[in-house]
Scaffold this motif. Structure first.
Motif, short mmCIF file in Angstrom:
data_model
loop_
_atom_site.label_atom_id
_atom_site.label_comp_id
_atom_site.label_asym_id
_atom_site.label_seq_id
_atom_site.Cartn_x
_atom_site.Cartn_y
_atom_site.Cartn_z
N LYS A 1 -85.77 -23.82 -14.02
CA LYS A 1 -86.00 -22.60 -14.80
C LYS A 1 -85.43 -21.39 -14.08
CE LYS A 1 -87.93 -20.76 -18.47
NZ LYS A 1 -87.53 -21.16 -19.83
N VAL A 2 -85.62 -21.35 -12.76
CA VAL A 2 -85.14 -20.20 -11.98
C VAL A 2 -83.61 -20.17 -11.94
CG1 VAL A 2 -85.04 -19.21 -9.66
CG2 VAL A 2 -87.22 -20.01 -10.58
N VAL A 3 -82.99 -21.33 -11.73
CA VAL A 3 -81.54 -21.38 -11.54
C VAL A 3 -80.79 -21.28 -12.86
CG1 VAL A 3 -79.63 -22.80 -10.70
CG2 VAL A 3 -81.76 -22.69 -9.40
N THR A 4 -81.28 -21.95 -13.91
CA THR A 4 -80.52 -22.03 -15.15
C THR A 4 -81.22 -21.41 -16.36
OG1 THR A 4 -81.43 -24.19 -15.82
CG2 THR A 4 -79.54 -24.20 -14.33
N GLY A 5 -82.54 -21.20 -16.27
CA GLY A 5 -83.28 -20.70 -17.42
C GLY A 5 -83.63 -21.78 -18.42
N LEU A 6 -83.38 -23.04 -18.08
CA LEU A 6 -83.66 -24.16 -18.98
C LEU A 6 -85.03 -24.77 -18.68
CD1 LEU A 6 -80.18 -25.95 -18.89
CD2 LEU A 6 -80.99 -24.25 -20.52
N SER A 7 -85.59 -25.46 -19.67
CA SER A 7 -86.90 -26.08 -19.54
C SER A 7 -86.75 -27.58 -19.25
CB SER A 7 -87.72 -25.89 -20.82
OG SER A 7 -88.86 -26.71 -20.82
N ASN B 1 -81.71 -36.07 -10.33
CA ASN B 1 -80.25 -36.03 -10.43
C ASN B 1 -79.79 -35.20 -11.63
OD1 ASN B 1 -79.48 -37.56 -8.15
ND2 ASN B 1 -80.07 -39.43 -9.20
N CYS B 2 -80.53 -35.25 -12.73
CA CYS B 2 -80.16 -34.45 -13.90
C CYS B 2 -80.33 -32.96 -13.61
CB CYS B 2 -81.01 -34.86 -15.10
SG CYS B 2 -80.61 -36.49 -15.77
N VAL B 3 -81.42 -32.60 -12.94
CA VAL B 3 -81.61 -31.21 -12.55
C VAL B 3 -80.48 -30.76 -11.62
CG1 VAL B 3 -83.09 -29.64 -11.23
CG2 VAL B 3 -84.10 -31.19 -12.90
N ALA B 4 -80.06 -31.64 -10.72
CA ALA B 4 -78.96 -31.32 -9.82
C ALA B 4 -77.68 -31.02 -10.60
CB ALA B 4 -78.73 -32.46 -8.84
N VAL B 5 -77.42 -31.79 -11.67
CA VAL B 5 -76.23 -31.55 -12.49
C VAL B 5 -76.27 -30.16 -13.11
CG1 VAL B 5 -74.99 -32.24 -14.57
CG2 VAL B 5 -75.82 -33.99 -13.01
N PHE B 6 -77.40 -29.79 -13.70
CA PHE B 6 -77.53 -28.47 -14.32
C PHE B 6 -77.42 -27.35 -13.28
CE2 PHE B 6 -79.80 -30.57 -17.99
CZ PHE B 6 -78.85 -30.22 -18.94
N ALA B 7 -78.11 -27.53 -12.16
CA ALA B 7 -78.13 -26.47 -11.14
C ALA B 7 -76.75 -26.24 -10.54
CB ALA B 7 -79.14 -26.83 -10.05
N VAL B 8 -76.08 -27.33 -10.14
CA VAL B 8 -74.75 -27.19 -9.54
C VAL B 8 -73.75 -26.66 -10.57
CG1 VAL B 8 -72.86 -28.46 -8.46
CG2 VAL B 8 -75.21 -28.97 -7.81
N SER B 9 -73.87 -27.13 -11.80
CA SER B 9 -72.98 -26.63 -12.87
C SER B 9 -73.16 -25.13 -13.06
CB SER B 9 -73.26 -27.37 -14.18
OG SER B 9 -73.01 -28.74 -14.07
N ARG B 10 -74.40 -24.68 -13.01
CA ARG B 10 -74.68 -23.25 -13.18
C ARG B 10 -74.07 -22.44 -12.03
NH1 ARG B 10 -75.00 -18.56 -15.59
NH2 ARG B 10 -76.64 -17.18 -14.81
N TRP B 11 -74.23 -22.92 -10.79
CA TRP B 11 -73.67 -22.22 -9.64
C TRP B 11 -72.15 -22.13 -9.70
CZ3 TRP B 11 -77.09 -25.15 -5.56
CH2 TRP B 11 -78.36 -24.57 -5.55
#
Length: 493
Positions: free
Chosen positions: A254-260, A403-413
């Motif tokens: 939520k903090v990194v991407t704003g997603l739930s 691993n899915c959270v890692a994909v979203f977080a790294v993609s956002r960065w």
């Protein structure tokens, strides 16, 4: 006159026919019933789950190769790909270390093994050897060397994801270097191969309910439900620690991407249930890759971060290993000092990275940790033989979500995430269905919102392609259904 509402049996039959989630859920329940009532028969159902996993494994390597090559070639920036890999490794190390620390803290507070007073000499250490097949975890040097392929075909034949990733990076870099003018047919061919592989995934996934039924029947038939009573405290602690870690993942996402994370969990509920039923995250890797791409994550980020996480980011396994190590020590009456527990974290940070794909890897990692401490008898690892399979569900869920959270977080960065699309997909505003199902559709809000393809004018070939076959040239494009792939905008509603 409005059409009559279908009867309940018809609605149930339609749901079972069209919903993979419903099919897998029914297979899960049926497998539990069969395993409980006919355990001897259930033991013979092992090939159902194993056969499905084998089919999935045959397409993982070529799929990862195609996705990564296409991602690099389309992104057009090899440096960006390198940054994605570096950021992914940093995320993996932080996440897995956090999981280890949470496990140690939980085991120190709850003390799941205290009061058992187990005599290590009464345990059968040979049972651990049988479980691991006499294997061993690779050293850091061996792990690094084994990630380097010795042949192009061998990497695919051995189904080594890290080797396939390296080959895909080399091929993608070569395509960027040569440019589309020198090898104009290569990238389209790889893209077409990727579509074929996704279609194969669709065929194989039709067998998922059968695989879940067989795997669950075998689990209940072999271990029964009595093991939960014997190891109840340990099981509850592991699952509670996993729930805490997942809650932290939700906050981080939520903090990194704003997603739930909870909406994402609903989005991949079919894949999650399948992973639980087969006790394998590999069984859902192709489908999860598809869903992450359709949820706004760029191809190169999905293709690199998710498969790499299967080797470097085993958060659920890290939780289990740290709790299991202290459980064994407490059960045999060994009180580990703070320095020894820090050693546990450091050792597991290394051993947990080479676990993927090795039979009985958890026991190998526990044995290595016990040996490094010198205070826990090696045979004490056998204490976890009876409960290890029950922990698979916790490990599978935590590993997959991590691993899915890692994909979203790294993609956002890296700026490789379409957040607006991701939010719409997770909110259900965009109905995503995979290539083996109906085409993707967006809810239609009115005819006025139908637009021509971007850059297409009424007299251009693009505009002509967007019209229905046989449509008159003078026809107003705004009133003609716009083709997007296999669907039309009129069908999208």
């Amino acid at each position: 006159m409005p059409p009559s509402e279908p009867s309940l049996p018809r609605r149930v039959a339609r749901t079972l026919r069209t919903s993979l989630f419903a099919q897998v859920a029914c297979a899960l329940v049926l497998g539990i019933v069969v395993g409980k009532l006919w355990p001897s028969f259930a033991a013979d159902l092992q090939p159902l789950g194993d056969g499905f996993i084998r089919l999935i494994k045959t397409i993982i390597s070529p799929l990862v190769f195609c996705v990564v090559v296409v991602g690099i070639a389309k992104a057009g920036d090899l440096k960006a790909f390198g940054r994605i890999g570096l950021k992914a490794l940093i995320w993996f190390e932080v996440a897995s270390t956090l999981a280890l620390v949470i496990g140690l803290l939980a085991a120190n507070v709850v003390q799941p093994g205290s009061g058992m007073h187990v005599d290590p000499s009464t345990l059968d250490a040979s049972a651990v050897d049988a479980k691991t097949g006499g294997g061993h975890l690779p050293s850091t040097t061996e792990f690094a060397l084994e990630a380097i392929p010795t042949s192009f075909i061998g990497a695919f034949a051995e189904n080594s994801l890290l080797q396939v990733l390296i080959l895909a990076c080399l091929v993608g870099a070569a395509l960027l270097h040569l440019g589309h003018t020198k090898v104009p047919q290569v990238l389209p061919a790889i893209e077409q191969a990727q579509e074929i592989i996704f279609s194969i995934v669709g065929f194989v996934m039709r067998l998922a309910p059968i695989a879940v039924f067989g795997a669950m029947a075998v689990l209940i038939g072999n271990y029964g439900l009595g093991v939960i009573e014997t190891y109840g405290k340990l099981i509850i602690l592991c699952y509670a620690a996993a729930a805490l870690f997942i809650a932290l993942l939700a906050v981080a996402l939520k903090v990194v991407t704003g997603l739930s994370l909870w909406k994402f969990l609903r989005y991949i509920r079919e894949e999650m249930l399948l992973a639980l039923g087969t006790a394998s995250t590999e069984s859902v890797l192709p489908r999860v890759m598809q869903k992450l791409r359709k949820a706004g994550a760029r191809d190169d980020a999905v293709g690199l971060v998710l498969p790499t996480g299967y080797s470097f980011n085993l958060d659920g396994a890290s939780l289990y290993l740290s709790i299991g190590t202290l459980f064994i020590a407490q059960a045999v009456g060994v009180d580990l000092s703070l320095s020894q527990q820090i050693t546990v974290v450091l050792v597991l940070m290394l051993t947990s990275k080479g676990m993927a794909g090795i039979p009985g890897s958890a026991f190998l990692a526990l044995s290595a940790t016990a040996s490094s401490l010198g205070a826990i008898p090696a045979g004490a690892v056998a204490l976890l033989l009876g409960v290890d399979r029950i922990m698979d569900s916790m490990r599978v869920v935590t590993n997959l979500l991590g691993n899915c959270v890692a994909v979203f977080a790294v993609s956002r960065w890296e700026g490789a995430l379409d957040r607006e699309r991701a939010k719409k997909v997770l909110d259900g505003e965009i109905v995503v269905q995979l290539d083996d199902d109906e085409p993707e559709a967006e809810p239609r809000k009115g005819k006025a919102e139908l637009k021509k393809p971007e850059g297409a004018e009424s007299g251009t070939p693009e505009a002509a392609e967007s019209r229905e076959p046989g449509a008159a040239e003078s026809e107003d494009p705004a009133t003609v259904p716009v083709r997007t792939g296999k669907e039309t905008a009129s069908e999208a509603g």
